[in-house]
Design a protein around this motif. Structure first.
Motif: not given
Length: 166
Positions: A33-40, A131-137
């Motif tokens: 449901k969430l993938i993070t890609c920080i400084d990669v 449907k995920y855009l509000d959650i992303a914001a």
């Protein structure tokens, strides 16, 4: 030091994936449901970016959060190249992400000492479904990245972060 997985509810499952780190090299065979890609992404060769983004898309069913440095690293690789081998302007990154993910919210942050805008980092969320855009914001707002000033120092490769409510 408490790890992220120790500080979250037991219902939230975290799985690391990094092909260059043996402990995390096994590619997950399910979606998140969430993938993070920080400084990669800045460490990925230009010819591999599209495939990497497709791989991320195949593993994600919700939000993909990314932070991408836009300035050279302080370190060099053994072959002499800068450690940030994939430096590109925000517009280039936006185009790459938009070509893979249909929904995107992104912005660049950074200033120089005189207060002029200077893109230091490109930050955003992508989704495969509206449907995920509000959650992303909401997720981006919760990071409080908007409430900080990221100032490039005179040396050109270090940053001072100042809390600054808008």
């Amino acid at each position: 030091m408490t790890s992220l997985s120790q500080s979250l509810s037991p219902q939230i499952k975290i799985q690391g994936y990094d092909p260059s780190v043996q402990k995390f090299a096994a590619k997950p065979n399910h979606q998140f449901k969430l993938i993070t890609c920080i400084d990669v992404l800045k460490h990925i060769d230009r010819s591999s970016i599209t495939q990497i983004l497709h791989d991320i898309k195949s593993m994600h069913q919700g939000i993909f959060f990314y932070v991408i440095d836009l300035i050279p690293a302080r370190k060099s690789l053994s072959d002499g190249r800068n450690a940030h081998i994939m430096l590109a302007p925000p517009d280039w990154w936006s185009q790459q992400l938009s070509s893979i993910f249909p929904m995107n919210i992104s912005f660049s942050i950074g200033k120089v000492r005189d207060g002029s805008d200077f893109p230091i980092r490109f930050i955003g969320c992508s989704a495969n479904d509206i449907k995920y855009l509000d959650i992303a914001a909401d997720f981006l707002k919760a990071t409080e990245l908007f409430e900080k000033q990221w100032i490039l120092n005179k040396d050109g490769n270090s940053i001072t972060i100042v809390n600054h409510k808008r």
